[in-house]
Scaffold this active site. Structure first.
Site, PDB file in Angstrom:
ATOM      1  N   ALA A  19       0.827  -1.210   0.000  1.00 23.64           N
ATOM      2  CA  ALA A  19       0.000   0.000   0.000  1.00 23.64           C
ATOM      3  C   ALA A  19       0.861   1.260   0.000  1.00 23.64           C
ATOM      4  O   ALA A  19       0.515   2.255  -0.643  1.00 23.64           O
ATOM      5  CB  ALA A  19      -0.944   0.001   1.201  1.00 23.64           C
ATOM      6  N   GLY A  22       1.782   1.617  -3.547  1.00 22.81           N
ATOM      7  CA  GLY A  22       0.602   1.855  -4.378  1.00 22.81           C
ATOM      8  C   GLY A  22       0.000   3.231  -4.207  1.00 22.81           C
ATOM      9  O   GLY A  22      -0.497   3.821  -5.174  1.00 22.81           O
ATOM     10  N   ASP A  23       0.038   3.765  -2.998  1.00 16.89           N
ATOM     11  CA  ASP A  23      -0.470   5.104  -2.728  1.00 16.89           C
ATOM     12  C   ASP A  23       0.241   6.112  -3.637  1.00 16.89           C
ATOM     13  O   ASP A  23      -0.394   6.946  -4.278  1.00 16.89           O
ATOM     14  CB  ASP A  23      -0.247   5.443  -1.251  1.00 16.89           C
ATOM     15  N   ALA A  24       1.552   6.005  -3.708  1.00 17.54           N
ATOM     16  CA  ALA A  24       2.341   6.939  -4.525  1.00 17.54           C
ATOM     17  C   ALA A  24       2.065   6.744  -6.010  1.00 17.54           C
ATOM     18  O   ALA A  24       1.888   7.720  -6.745  1.00 17.54           O
ATOM     19  CB  ALA A  24       3.824   6.750  -4.236  1.00 17.54           C
ATOM     20  N   GLU A  27      -1.483   8.019  -6.936  1.00 20.25           N
ATOM     21  CA  GLU A  27      -1.545   9.481  -6.805  1.00 20.25           C
ATOM     22  C   GLU A  27      -0.832  10.174  -7.967  1.00 20.25           C
ATOM     23  O   GLU A  27      -1.322  11.173  -8.487  1.00 20.25           O
ATOM     24  CB  GLU A  27      -0.960   9.941  -5.468  1.00 20.25           C
TER      25      GLU A  27
END
Length: 141
Positions: A19, A22-24, A27
């Site tokens: 995560a 994946g967040d980066a 975004e």
């Protein structure tokens, strides 16, 4: 897949680590879309990005992915790894359940990034953009 230099097996990483990546990745895809759409003012960019990247938006997008049968069984497995991971951070402005679902969403993107599935990342990011812009996303609480 193992990184030859670091001997990391991506398929063994925990959901929180996936995560984090994946967040980066997600975004950046959304930021690129917004800038390419002509938005240039930072406050406006940040406000608009929330429609796509907030925990509530990501939870709504996962529900649509399930309804539209968008993910492979392997992708669902990595989503679930993130959703079920023990997190030591607290949900901000959302329920714990919504936060966990969004962690799963981010873990899915982290898995795709770390296994170098760039075409799939692009495909899913565009799919998410289309759903948000079509007004299909029901934002979780």
């Amino acid at each position: 897949m193992k990184d030859a230099e670091h001997n990391v097996d991506v398929r063994q990483l925990n959901g929180i680590t996936l995560a984090y990546m994946g967040d980066a990745i997600y975004e950046v895809g959304i930021r690129r879309h917004l800038i390419e759409a002509g938005l240039t003012k930072p406050n406006r960019l940040q406000h608009r990005a929330t429609r796509y990247v907030s925990a509530k938006a990501q939870a709504g997008l996962i529900a649509l992915m399930e309804a539209d049968d968008c993910l492979t069984s392997e992708e669902w497995d990595f989503y679930k790894r993130g959703r079920n991971a023990k997190s030591y951070t607290h949900a901000k402005n959302t329920s714990v359940i919504t936060y966990r679902v969004s962690t799963g969403f981010e873990a899915l993107f982290g898995f795709l990034a770390l296994t170098e599935q760039t075409a799939r990342i692009t495909e899913l990011t565009q799919w998410c953009i289309t759903q948000v812009e079509a007004g299909r996303v029901r934002y979780a609480k």
